[in-house]
Design an enzyme around this catalytic site. Structure first.
Site, PDB file in Angstrom:
ATOM      1  CB  THR A 158      -0.985  -0.041   1.188  1.00 55.96           C
ATOM      2  OG1 THR A 158      -0.279  -0.251   2.399  1.00 55.96           O
ATOM      3  CG2 THR A 158      -2.021  -1.139   0.992  1.00 55.96           C
ATOM      4  CE  LYS A 184       0.369  -3.642   2.874  1.00 56.64           C
ATOM      5  NZ  LYS A 184      -0.439  -2.784   3.815  1.00 56.64           N
ATOM      6  CB  THR A 195      -3.224  -4.143   6.441  1.00 57.28           C
ATOM      7  OG1 THR A 195      -4.505  -3.646   6.802  1.00 57.28           O
ATOM      8  CG2 THR A 195      -3.335  -5.661   6.305  1.00 57.28           C
ATOM      9  CB  THR A 408      -6.887  17.781   3.760  1.00 57.15           C
ATOM     10  OG1 THR A 408      -5.790  17.222   4.468  1.00 57.15           O
ATOM     11  CG2 THR A 408      -8.185  17.407   4.413  1.00 57.15           C
TER      12      THR A 408
END
Lengths: 408, 408
Positions: A158, A184, A195, A408
């Site tokens: 990720t 990962k 995760t 954002t």
């Protein structure tokens, strides 16, 4: 990476999950993520004895349920399909149906029974998988292709900054046995959390019960001893597949070379775990905490985890500040029984606390220990036999940036 | 600060520890710190029934030992001396001797028995107090001066950005009873960690056992429900002094107005605790987590603390990102028994999760909830009776800066 490996156990150069005999793997982009690879698979020529450990989070994601069901059926797996980008967690009945379909499609493509396939996901919580993309992705898998472990390693990431892989080899009953692994770690995908996924392959022949025990025992000393931010994900999972193609006698705890296998598996788990910690969000260094002299190993684990999880310790290491008081404080609130007057503490090679009291130390020498690529904190907390090692990383501005400003 | 106060209980405008009858206080600079005030004191005209709660950290600092000994003697106190700048923790026999001397000098100055004086410290771990400065500081104390609560409030601060005080008043047996309080929170002083100190004064007449129980019960719902970074200091302490000058009948749990006193004490504890959380290192907002529907209050406390302590939740709130998945994840790893399918979650007024599944919500509306001065997270985790509220703050770049670069 430099590691001390037992003489009998050799590190395989550029080793990975396809280093053991009979395993292939690959990865591709199916469109769950914008550009990055998002679908990876592992395949074993022969059905492999399998074991797994899973997150203790109550909100366990759908693929974990499907994978546990697969392993429970015949205690074996022949393939694993993994996607990144969406975690398929908090997705209810539809999410479960999607995980089953993912397993079914992958198994059909690989020409194996559905119960011989495992499913793993990592990414967004609370969104459904785009199944049209998953379907077309699985349709593109070509198991006859040459091994592409690096594509698998990439497809499961990720916000990790690099692939994580390792393999070791050693002899059992005169046969070469190899164990490979990929993992990962902590990447933030809105609105999800880090995760941890680990996949271990081996050509060893091994009893399933012994394999499950070995995985659990090693996970407790490796994957369960790392922390990035103390948040346990809904999707954490470590799987091991052992396809027996090394043709050693069946390994059990009674096998004379059981400990060699156990040590080999531990090296793989530890290296994958350490690389996850080193690549934690915003991390600039790996932190290793060694605790000895505790009453039990469990006590030492609790103490080392209290230290490695302390935001104040982590920020001090980020700033290379020899703030030993924060380490002492963490030991003090770890809820373990110990005599404060028996506590010794070193930052790398520099002793800072003796008998629970500060000792004079050279600030510059201490700082040099804290700017290393790997920072070591060594604590002796009494004269007990309990010991443990935990790994983590520093807490940086970058961690706050990654996790505060994703949308954002 | 706006607070809902029971009609019977009134907030005293600019109330503080000298609002109750018979209490004076002050603060001065004695030189432990460079420029800031660093020595504060509280004095009661009459010996006051006293109770205290103390850190559970194994490395409990010397002044806590001395204070507990004082209270154990006659269950009463008439004065408190507090220094900031040095924690007098991990200082061994010399540190203990210094704490005793501090008590002795202060008691002599106040013309009270040493056992009627309490000692508190906050600041550096592992350094000895500069006793010459402490001695000359105590010599300057003038208990006849007009009440100077604001000087006391300032003298106990470390890196707090503002003083924290409150007082409430109500009637017991037709007499006006007042409870005042002051606290200091999370300031980092090298090489120490945040220390929480609370001082509560009241003119109520109260049974000592009842006072200890009331303090403990209220602390569990207020001071023990805040977190800045999860690190429990060596010096945390909350003391309450009740000097009886309101001349009500002795309060015990059997008194018909016991609950009014308890509520008044709770309001003081909660306000002081919330101000500590709001003024956490680098904090830009107060975060309040309400959990209901848990099996027990203890379960609700564990869940709310898991949420408020999550770095991922804290950074999301810093970035005003409606990352509900991180809250769900924290609930899931809180080690409490609950049915994920019965979980409801709101960010302020915006519902985001129902029956454990995400529901569509307006992103802008959610963002508006997260840019408030006080951010509320409301979770229902089942149909049990257990409920709890926890307070904390966001995790900002400023937190990392304060804690990483203090010495560099």
């Amino acid at each position: 990476m430099q590691h001390v490996v037992e003489e009998k156990i050799k590190l395989v150069p550029r080793g990975n999950i396809t280093s053991p005999k009979g395993f292939t793997s690959g990865g591709l982009h199916c469109g769950i993520r914008k550009k990055k690879q998002d679908l990876g698979w592992i395949y074993s020529e022969k059905p492999a004895t399998a074991a797994g450990v899973y997150t203790t989070n109550l909100f366990q994601a759908a693929p974990l349920q499907v994978t546990q069901e697969s392993i429970a059926t015949d205690k074996c797996l022949q393939g694993v399909i993994v996607n990144s980008g969406i975690a398929n967690a908090c997705t209810g009945q539809q999410g479960l149906a999607d995980a089953y379909e993912m397993r079914q499609l992958f198994a059909a493509k690989m020409q194996i029974p559905p119960e011989y396939a495992a499913v793993a996901s990592t990414g967004l919580i609370g969104e459904l998988l785009p199944m049209d993309k998953v379907r077309s992705g699985i349709a593109q898998i070509d198991k006859e292709h040459e091994a592409q472990a690096n594509k698998f390693e990439r497809a499961i990431l990720t916000t990790d900054t690099k692939e994580k892989s390792v393999a070791v080899t050693f002899e059992i009953d005169g046969q070469n046995v190899t164990i490979g692994g990929a993992s990962k770690g902590s990447g933030m995908i809105h609105p999800n959390m880090a995760t941890m996924l680990g996949f271990i392959t081996t050509d060893a022949t091994i009893d399933q019960h012994a394999l499950q025990q070995a995985l659990k025992q090693n996970t407790n000393r490796s994957f369960n001893m790392i922390t990035v931010d103390g948040d346990t994900s809904t999707n954490d999972m470590v799987l091991v597949l052992a396809n027996g193609m090394a043709e050693n006698r069946v390994l059990t705890e009674e096998h004379t070379q059981w400990n060699v296998f156990l040590q080999g598996l531990y090296i793989v788990c530890e290296m994958l775990a350490k690389e996850i910690a080193r690549d934690g969000e915003g991390a600039s260094k790996l932190v290793e905490v060694n605790v000895t002299g505790a009453q039990t190993d469990e006590a030492a684990q609790a103490i080392s985890k209290a230290i490695i999880s302390s935001n104040l310790v982590k920020t001090a290491i980020h700033g290379a500040d020899a703030n030993w008081g924060r380490v002492i404080t963490a030991i003090g609130y770890s809820r373990q029984t110990l005599d404060p007057n028996q506590v010794y503490l070193s930052l790398g090679a520099v002793d800072v606390v003796k008998d629970g009291m500060p000792i004079a130390f050279d600030e510059q020498a201490a700082k040099e220990q804290l700017v290393q690529d790997t920072v070591k904190i060594i604590a002796t907390v009494g004269d007990g036999e309990g010991k443990a090692t935990a790994w983590g990383c520093d807490l940086s501005y970058e961690y706050v940036r990654i996790n505060a400003s994703y949308r954002t």
